[in-house]
Design an enzyme around this catalytic site. Structure first.
Site, mmCIF file in Angstrom:
data_model
loop_
_atom_site.group_PDB
_atom_site.id
_atom_site.type_symbol
_atom_site.label_atom_id
_atom_site.label_comp_id
_atom_site.label_asym_id
_atom_site.label_seq_id
_atom_site.Cartn_x
_atom_site.Cartn_y
_atom_site.Cartn_z
ATOM 1 N N SER A 168 27.869 55.907 47.208
ATOM 2 C CA SER A 168 29.186 55.431 47.647
ATOM 3 C C SER A 168 30.261 56.341 47.064
ATOM 4 C CB SER A 168 29.416 54.007 47.156
ATOM 5 O OG SER A 168 30.792 53.687 47.316
ATOM 6 N N HIS A 216 27.743 56.314 51.758
ATOM 7 C CA HIS A 216 28.233 54.944 51.955
ATOM 8 C C HIS A 216 29.759 54.951 51.803
ATOM 9 C CE1 HIS A 216 27.745 50.527 51.870
ATOM 10 N NE2 HIS A 216 28.636 50.498 50.880
ATOM 11 N N ASP A 238 33.096 52.635 51.606
ATOM 12 C CA ASP A 238 33.571 51.273 51.327
ATOM 13 C C ASP A 238 35.024 51.115 51.762
ATOM 14 O OD1 ASP A 238 31.383 49.871 50.000
ATOM 15 O OD2 ASP A 238 31.551 51.442 48.486
ATOM 16 N N MET A 274 38.212 48.645 52.175
ATOM 17 C CA MET A 274 38.727 47.388 51.599
ATOM 18 C C MET A 274 40.172 47.157 52.025
ATOM 19 S SD MET A 274 37.351 47.871 47.755
ATOM 20 C CE MET A 274 35.649 48.289 47.395
ATOM 21 N N HIS A 322 30.947 50.305 55.361
ATOM 22 C CA HIS A 322 30.895 48.903 54.908
ATOM 23 C C HIS A 322 32.310 48.338 54.963
ATOM 24 C CE1 HIS A 322 30.040 46.148 51.132
ATOM 25 N NE2 HIS A 322 30.283 45.441 52.221
ATOM 26 N N MET A 325 34.892 45.738 54.301
ATOM 27 C CA MET A 325 35.243 44.541 53.528
ATOM 28 C C MET A 325 36.643 44.130 53.972
ATOM 29 S SD MET A 325 33.571 45.766 49.931
ATOM 30 C CE MET A 325 33.465 47.466 50.456
ATOM 31 N N MET A 354 24.915 42.040 49.021
ATOM 32 C CA MET A 354 25.793 42.392 47.897
ATOM 33 C C MET A 354 25.151 41.886 46.612
ATOM 34 S SD MET A 354 28.272 44.200 48.996
ATOM 35 C CE MET A 354 28.874 44.406 47.319
ATOM 36 N N ASP A 370 23.695 46.688 47.332
ATOM 37 C CA ASP A 370 24.979 47.329 47.029
ATOM 38 C C ASP A 370 25.652 46.637 45.846
ATOM 39 O OD1 ASP A 370 27.406 48.639 47.136
ATOM 40 O OD2 ASP A 370 27.957 47.910 49.130
HETATM 41 C C1 DX5 Z 1 31.642 47.197 45.983
HETATM 42 C C2 DX5 Z 1 31.179 48.243 46.979
HETATM 43 C C3 DX5 Z 1 30.086 49.099 46.464
HETATM 44 C C4 DX5 Z 1 30.401 49.884 45.236
HETATM 45 C C5 DX5 Z 1 29.128 50.106 44.493
HETATM 46 O O1 DX5 Z 1 32.543 46.363 46.589
HETATM 47 O O2 DX5 Z 1 30.721 47.632 48.158
HETATM 48 O O3 DX5 Z 1 29.577 49.958 47.475
HETATM 49 O O4 DX5 Z 1 31.023 51.091 45.500
HETATM 50 O O5 DX5 Z 1 29.456 50.748 43.333
HETATM 51 P P1 DX5 Z 1 28.552 50.725 42.033
HETATM 52 O O6 DX5 Z 1 27.281 51.437 42.370
HETATM 53 O O7 DX5 Z 1 29.398 51.459 41.064
HETATM 54 O O8 DX5 Z 1 28.316 49.294 41.664
HETATM 55 ZN ZN ZN Z 2 29.604 48.918 49.816
#
Ligand code: DX5
Ligand code: ZN
Length: 216
Positions: free
Chosen positions: A10, A35, A37, A39, A68, A70, A139, A177
């Site tokens: 990620s 990946h 993310d 948000m 992903h 969110m 998650m 994740d």
């Molecule tokens: C959290 C994200 C993850 C995050 C994982 O909300 O969906 O993808 O980046 O990061 P680590 O591996 O640092 O937990």
């Molecule tokens: Zn993620």
């Protein structure tokens, strides 16, 4: 038949002033997926980046973009992420929006579709969508921030989803994740996961090839 293991770093944990360099690091270590993310500051208490960033990153790499979302209203952004060149889009099951139509739309536009659930969300919430997805994203921390500790209580959840996959004769990937490293990754694998998102642990690892061996 089992899915081959995939590690998807990620870039949330990368340097946001140089994300193309983070992509290059991923490719240099022989990995195929990144990946992404996304948000919105509502569904999760953090903001990251959007489709313009993906579009610009696309020009620098041929990696599989595993996006992903969110977001409270991911259905409004499917076209934008498809246009930006993503290969998959994973939506969360918790917000209120037309999930079945959104998953069908993602596939119709030629991308892989995924459904994700937060740690406290029961498996029953995703059951109606299993036939419509290529990825179930479990998650293993509360979404919103990288660098959190893996929740052991998610292991039985992974096992139950794997069992459901077998019973229904489906082939979706089980992706984990949050807090995934060389110790927690193999435990998830033993429980049935085949796709491993790793942010902090991957980018911090000094010997990345040795780190990746744990997932092989
Ligand atoms: C959290 C994200 C993850 C995050 C994982 O909300 O969906 O993808 O980046 O990061 P680590 O591996 O640092 O937990
Ligand atoms: Zn993620």
């Amino acid at each position: 038949m089992k899915n081959t293991p995939i590690v998807a770093p990620s870039i949330l944990a990368g340097n946001h002033a140089h994300l193309a360099e983070s992509e290059a690091v991923i490719a240099e270590h022989g990995l195929a997926w990144v990946h992404l993310d996304i948000m919105d500051g509502h569904f999760v208490p953090n903001l990251s980046f959007g489709p313009q960033t993906l579009k610009d990153l696309r020009a620098y790499s041929g990696l599989y973009f595993d996006t992903h979302l969110m977001l409270d209203n991911p259905d409004k952004y499917i076209d934008a992420f498809i246009d930006a060149g993503t290969n998959s889009i994973t939506i969360h099951v918790e917000p209120d929006f037309p999930k079945e139509a959104t998953l069908k739309k993602i596939r119709k536009q030629g991308a892989h579709a995924g459904i994700s659930l937060k740690p406290k969300t029961p498996i029953s919430a995703i059951e109606p969508y299993l036939e419509l997805v290529d990825i179930v994203l479990v998650m293993t921390v509360e979404p919103g921030f990288g660098g959190q500790a893996f929740e052991d209580a998610m292991l039985p959840k992974i096992e139950a989803i794997d069992q459901m996959r077998r019973t229904r004769d489906l082939t979706f990937r089980i992706e984990v994740d949050g807090g995934i490293d060389e110790h927690t990754g193999p435990r998830c694998k033993a429980a049935g996961a085949d796709t491993f998102v790793t942010g902090t642990a991957f980018f911090r690892a000094k010997d990345k090839d040795a780190f990746l061996q744990a997932f092989a």
